[in-house]
Design a protein around this motif. Structure first.
Motif, mmCIF file in Angstrom:
data_model
loop_
_atom_site.group_PDB
_atom_site.id
_atom_site.type_symbol
_atom_site.label_atom_id
_atom_site.label_comp_id
_atom_site.label_asym_id
_atom_site.label_seq_id
_atom_site.Cartn_x
_atom_site.Cartn_y
_atom_site.Cartn_z
ATOM 1 N N VAL A 148 0.840 -1.032 0.155
ATOM 2 C CA VAL A 148 -0.091 0.133 0.227
ATOM 3 C C VAL A 148 1.012 1.440 0.577
ATOM 4 C CG1 VAL A 148 -0.368 0.005 2.113
ATOM 5 C CG2 VAL A 148 -2.106 0.790 1.036
ATOM 6 N N MET A 149 -0.193 2.114 -0.685
ATOM 7 C CA MET A 149 1.539 3.434 -0.633
ATOM 8 C C MET A 149 0.171 4.582 -0.090
ATOM 9 S SD MET A 149 2.797 5.661 -3.698
ATOM 10 C CE MET A 149 1.453 5.584 -4.819
ATOM 11 N N THR A 150 0.357 5.401 0.731
ATOM 12 C CA THR A 150 -0.900 6.203 0.713
ATOM 13 C C THR A 150 -0.662 7.909 0.196
ATOM 14 O OG1 THR A 150 0.156 7.148 3.117
ATOM 15 C CG2 THR A 150 -1.175 5.139 2.951
ATOM 16 N N TYR A 151 -1.528 8.889 0.547
ATOM 17 C CA TYR A 151 -0.699 10.421 -0.057
ATOM 18 C C TYR A 151 -2.163 10.837 0.441
ATOM 19 C CZ TYR A 151 -4.434 9.224 -3.614
ATOM 20 O OH TYR A 151 -5.802 8.764 -4.098
ATOM 21 N N VAL A 152 -1.589 12.633 1.123
ATOM 22 C CA VAL A 152 -1.942 13.574 0.884
ATOM 23 C C VAL A 152 -2.925 14.490 -0.132
ATOM 24 C CG1 VAL A 152 -2.070 13.540 3.730
ATOM 25 C CG2 VAL A 152 -0.470 14.598 2.595
ATOM 26 N N TRP A 153 -3.795 14.962 -0.190
ATOM 27 C CA TRP A 153 -3.668 16.296 -1.382
ATOM 28 C C TRP A 153 -3.185 17.754 -0.256
ATOM 29 C CZ3 TRP A 153 -5.607 15.728 -5.671
ATOM 30 C CH2 TRP A 153 -6.344 14.213 -6.021
ATOM 31 N N ALA A 154 -2.921 17.845 -0.623
ATOM 32 C CA ALA A 154 -1.744 19.300 -0.758
ATOM 33 C C ALA A 154 -2.412 20.303 -1.327
ATOM 34 C CB ALA A 154 -0.488 19.286 -0.704
ATOM 35 N N GLY A 155 -3.500 20.161 -2.050
ATOM 36 C CA GLY A 155 -4.927 21.635 -2.713
ATOM 37 C C GLY A 155 -4.623 21.285 -3.729
ATOM 38 N N PRO A 156 -5.772 21.515 -4.839
ATOM 39 C CA PRO A 156 -6.306 21.767 -5.132
ATOM 40 C C PRO A 156 -5.348 20.742 -6.721
ATOM 41 C CG PRO A 156 -6.914 23.637 -5.480
ATOM 42 C CD PRO A 156 -5.564 23.230 -4.236
ATOM 43 N N GLY A 157 -5.289 19.631 -7.189
ATOM 44 C CA GLY A 157 -4.257 19.479 -8.409
ATOM 45 C C GLY A 157 -3.224 18.566 -7.083
ATOM 46 N N LYS A 158 -2.199 18.347 -6.419
ATOM 47 C CA LYS A 158 -1.290 18.224 -5.880
ATOM 48 C C LYS A 158 -0.993 17.649 -4.615
ATOM 49 C CE LYS A 158 0.857 23.203 -5.891
ATOM 50 N NZ LYS A 158 1.355 23.704 -5.843
ATOM 51 N N ILE A 159 -0.366 15.911 -4.648
ATOM 52 C CA ILE A 159 -0.499 15.201 -3.839
ATOM 53 C C ILE A 159 0.572 14.794 -3.067
ATOM 54 C CG2 ILE A 159 -2.809 14.170 -4.490
ATOM 55 C CD1 ILE A 159 -1.207 11.567 -5.616
ATOM 56 N N ILE A 160 0.273 13.934 -2.168
ATOM 57 C CA ILE A 160 2.403 14.237 -1.556
ATOM 58 C C ILE A 160 1.844 12.395 -1.035
ATOM 59 C CG2 ILE A 160 3.733 15.021 1.087
ATOM 60 C CD1 ILE A 160 2.379 17.803 0.751
#
Length: 93
Positions: free
Chosen positions: A25-37
């Motif tokens: 599994v690989m997780t991410y968070v949204w960092a604003g519109p059009g960007k993920i971390i």
């Protein structure tokens, strides 16, 4: 191997499934519109060394390109994949 994506307004993940097993599994968070971390990548020990982590990162890159999203790979593993593959730099912010 099947890779599923689950996405919410704040975060999401890509999960590698082999049969009934979660291979990674690989997780991410949204960092604003059009960007993920990308913040974490983990592979089940039974699937270690089979390229599952890289497949997850590449699936995120595919998603980013299709949806005009940029990625910041904070997870050390994801960062290493981006660093070793210059052709992925078009999605980095």
């Amino acid at each position: 191997m099947e890779i599923e994506q689950h996405n919410t307004e704040k975060n999401g993940f890509f999960k590698a499934i082999e049969g009934y097993d979660e291979a990674g599994v690989m997780t991410y968070v949204w960092a604003g519109p059009g960007k993920i971390i990308i913040d974490h990548t983990e592979v089940n020990e039974a699937y270690s060394g089979k390229g599952i982590g890289k497949q997850l990162v590449l699936e995120a890159v595919k998603y980013a390109r299709e949806n005009k999203i940029k990625i910041m790979p904070l997870c050390p593993y994801a960062k290493s994949v981006f660093d070793k593959n210059p052709e992925l730099q078009d999605v980095v912010f």
